[in-house]
Design an enzyme around this catalytic site. Structure first.
Site, PDB file in Angstrom:
ATOM      1  N   TYR A   1     -10.106   5.588   6.823  1.00  0.00           N
ATOM      2  CA  TYR A   1     -10.490   5.938   8.194  1.00  0.00           C
ATOM      3  C   TYR A   1     -11.556   7.028   8.095  1.00  0.00           C
ATOM      4  O   TYR A   1     -11.322   8.069   7.476  1.00  0.00           O
ATOM      5  CB  TYR A   1      -9.293   6.484   8.974  1.00  0.00           C
ATOM      6  CG  TYR A   1      -8.195   5.492   9.253  1.00  0.00           C
ATOM      7  CD1 TYR A   1      -8.090   4.871  10.495  1.00  0.00           C
ATOM      8  CD2 TYR A   1      -7.234   5.180   8.284  1.00  0.00           C
ATOM      9  CE1 TYR A   1      -7.071   3.968  10.774  1.00  0.00           C
ATOM     10  CE2 TYR A   1      -6.213   4.278   8.548  1.00  0.00           C
ATOM     11  CZ  TYR A   1      -6.142   3.682   9.784  1.00  0.00           C
ATOM     12  OH  TYR A   1      -5.129   2.791  10.056  1.00  0.00           O
TER      13      TYR A   1
ATOM     14  N   LYS B   1      -0.251   0.201  15.023  1.00  0.00           N
ATOM     15  CA  LYS B   1       1.086   0.162  15.615  1.00  0.00           C
ATOM     16  C   LYS B   1       1.353  -1.037  16.523  1.00  0.00           C
ATOM     17  O   LYS B   1       2.509  -1.280  16.873  1.00  0.00           O
ATOM     18  CB  LYS B   1       1.316   1.448  16.441  1.00  0.00           C
ATOM     19  CG  LYS B   1       1.344   2.716  15.612  1.00  0.00           C
ATOM     20  CD  LYS B   1       2.421   2.659  14.567  1.00  0.00           C
ATOM     21  CE  LYS B   1       2.363   3.817  13.610  1.00  0.00           C
ATOM     22  NZ  LYS B   1       3.156   3.578  12.403  1.00  0.00           N
TER      23      LYS B   1
ATOM     24  N   PRO C   1      -5.827   0.698  18.098  1.00  0.00           N
ATOM     25  CA  PRO C   1      -5.513   0.161  16.773  1.00  0.00           C
ATOM     26  C   PRO C   1      -5.572   1.189  15.656  1.00  0.00           C
ATOM     27  O   PRO C   1      -5.214   0.881  14.515  1.00  0.00           O
ATOM     28  CB  PRO C   1      -6.594  -0.921  16.573  1.00  0.00           C
ATOM     29  CG  PRO C   1      -7.721  -0.501  17.461  1.00  0.00           C
ATOM     30  CD  PRO C   1      -7.080   0.168  18.638  1.00  0.00           C
TER      31      PRO C   1
ATOM     32  N   TYR D   1       2.898   6.972  10.076  1.00  0.00           N
ATOM     33  CA  TYR D   1       2.116   5.803   9.691  1.00  0.00           C
ATOM     34  C   TYR D   1       3.011   4.694   9.117  1.00  0.00           C
ATOM     35  O   TYR D   1       2.843   3.513   9.437  1.00  0.00           O
ATOM     36  CB  TYR D   1       1.058   6.204   8.665  1.00  0.00           C
ATOM     37  CG  TYR D   1      -0.012   5.152   8.450  1.00  0.00           C
ATOM     38  CD1 TYR D   1      -1.106   5.066   9.312  1.00  0.00           C
ATOM     39  CD2 TYR D   1       0.060   4.234   7.397  1.00  0.00           C
ATOM     40  CE1 TYR D   1      -2.087   4.106   9.126  1.00  0.00           C
ATOM     41  CE2 TYR D   1      -0.908   3.263   7.208  1.00  0.00           C
ATOM     42  CZ  TYR D   1      -1.981   3.216   8.078  1.00  0.00           C
ATOM     43  OH  TYR D   1      -2.948   2.254   7.901  1.00  0.00           O
TER      44      TYR D   1
ATOM     45  N   HIS E   1       0.843  -1.191   0.000  1.00  0.00           N
ATOM     46  CA  HIS E   1       0.000   0.000   0.000  1.00  0.00           C
ATOM     47  C   HIS E   1       0.883   1.248   0.000  1.00  0.00           C
ATOM     48  O   HIS E   1       1.738   1.410   0.870  1.00  0.00           O
ATOM     49  CB  HIS E   1      -0.911   0.015   1.233  1.00  0.00           C
ATOM     50  CG  HIS E   1      -2.117  -0.857   1.087  1.00  0.00           C
ATOM     51  ND1 HIS E   1      -3.261  -0.691   1.848  1.00  0.00           N
ATOM     52  CD2 HIS E   1      -2.374  -1.890   0.252  1.00  0.00           C
ATOM     53  CE1 HIS E   1      -4.161  -1.597   1.490  1.00  0.00           C
ATOM     54  NE2 HIS E   1      -3.635  -2.338   0.529  1.00  0.00           N
TER      55      HIS E   1
END
Length: 394
Positions: free
Chosen positions: A205, A301, A297, A389, A77
């Site tokens: 998200y 991580k 979550p 991220y 990704h």
């Protein structure tokens, strides 16, 4: 009745991904170790966990030569998305950092490590009950456990606790020595796993008036979705259709148009918590992963933090046993915690940004909108998110 005692250099407690990763890294350096796990292999593989891997985790698997299936089946990704209503903000990880994340389920990574243990000479004792740590403040600690009604003892120079939040390792450290930092959240994540194609090729998200949602995946044909719900909710009150309906609303019309519905193969509600225990080393005991810290979550991580702990622990233990470096083990906790706190900060801030908290009012909501506006219009803000991220350097 007493069983035969075992003498080894390192006793690792817990055979999840952290314990197995560490065991393989130590065996690759010719260091003796024994791994104890209280559950069966099938139980360990049955736990549904994370699926987004940072570079640190992938690098460790590559270093061990156990990345063949990860490379063949993992999904690369280059970005992910934040949405607020009908607006979609794409964070271009590859363009902003030159790196990427890999979607590969924790279950599959654990399976790869488990399957390789015999060929790599890694001894794992499953169904080891009543594990107890002794004399951890000395140079000769030992661990006792029961298996098939027989008590066994493992004498080691170092014990490493990779046994999760509820395991015995952290509890063996005196209360007067450790300090706990904790933030509990007023909601949990209701997750559904289904054998359907994902609605988007990258994670989404979503911050919606009805609550948070996440569109994730495990493969091209298996999807993982989440919504936040009050802690008073029960899984039984959420039939599949109700979850799919809620996801379609919260993720927005663009994502909803591509959702493929199907029967769940797993559903659960997980509470959210930020937690750090310090120090991560006391005497001859080191802590790795969830034994020392928990992250929400939201930032993906948990597994990756465990992998970075393992990276630091393996370096320290190799320096101690192979080169006689007596300063390596005492330095472990500070090195690991420096990265832990940065990951905690990112996970907390992303959770705060993407969820509607019960106590929030118009001001807090306006701050979320302002922050998302800033992220949408600022390359610097997007770069900061992308760097965190994809994973900060170890």
């Amino acid at each position: 009745m007493n069983g035969r005692g075992v003498i080894t250099q390192i006793c690792i407690i817990g055979a999840g991904p952290a314990g197995l990763l560490l065991g393989h890294l130590l065996r690759a350096e010719g260091i003796d170790c024994v791994v104890l796990e209280r559950h069966t292999p099938d139980y360990v593989l049955g736990r549904i966990r994370a699926g987004v891997l940072e570079r640190v985790t992938v690098d460790l698997m590559e270093r061990l030569g156990l990345d063949a299936r990860l490379k063949a089946e993992g999904l690369v990704h280059d970005g992910f998305n934040l949405t607020d209503g009908e607006r979609l903000i794409r964070i271009d990880i590859a363009g902003l950092t030159g790196q990427h994340v890999t979607v590969y389920g924790q279950t599959e990574l654990t399976r790869d490590l488990m399957d390789a243990r015999h060929g790599r000479g890694l001894e794992v004792v499953y169904e080891a009950a009543d594990v107890a740590l002794h004399d951890i403040e000395s140079d000769a600690p030992f661990v006792t456990y029961l298996k098939d009604g027989v008590q066994h003892r493992v004498d080691a120079r170092i014990i490493v606790g990779c046994d999760g939040f509820h395991g015995p390792s952290r509890k063996a450290i005196p209360v007067s020595v450790g300090k706990e930092y904790e933030r509990e959240y007023p909601f949990g994540w209701l997750g559904i796993l289904a054998d359907v194609p994902p609605c988007n090729h990258e994670l989404i998200y979503a911050n919606h008036a009805r609550g948070f949602a996440l569109a994730s995946q495990r493969s091209e044909t298996r999807s993982r979705y989440y919504i936040d719900v009050p802690l008073t909710e029960r899984v039984e009150d959420w039939p599949d259709e109700r979850i799919w309906d809620e996801l379609a609303i919260r993720l927005g019309p663009q994502a909803a148009a591509h959702i493929t519905r199907g029967p769940s193969i797993e559903k659960s509600i997980a509470p959210l918590r930020s937690y750090v225990f310090a120090p991560m080393r006391h005497g001859s005991l080191l802590l790795c992963g969830d034994a020392a810290h928990i992250v929400p979550p939201t930032g993906a991580k948990g597994l990756n933090l465990a992998a970075s702990d393992v990276h630091y622990a393996a370096e320290a233990l190799t320096a101690f046993f192979r080169r006689g470096d007596n300063d390596a083990i005492p330095a472990y906790s500070d090195r690991a915690l420096a990265r832990v706190w940065k990951a905690e900060r990112f996970s907390w801030s992303l959770t705060r940004l993407m969820h509607r908290f019960p106590e929030d009012g118009p001001f807090e909501r306006a701050m979320q909108v302002a922050e998302l506006d800033y992220i949408a219009s600022s390359r610097a803000a997007q770069t900061s998110i992308a760097e965190n991220y994809v994973g900060l350097p170890v």
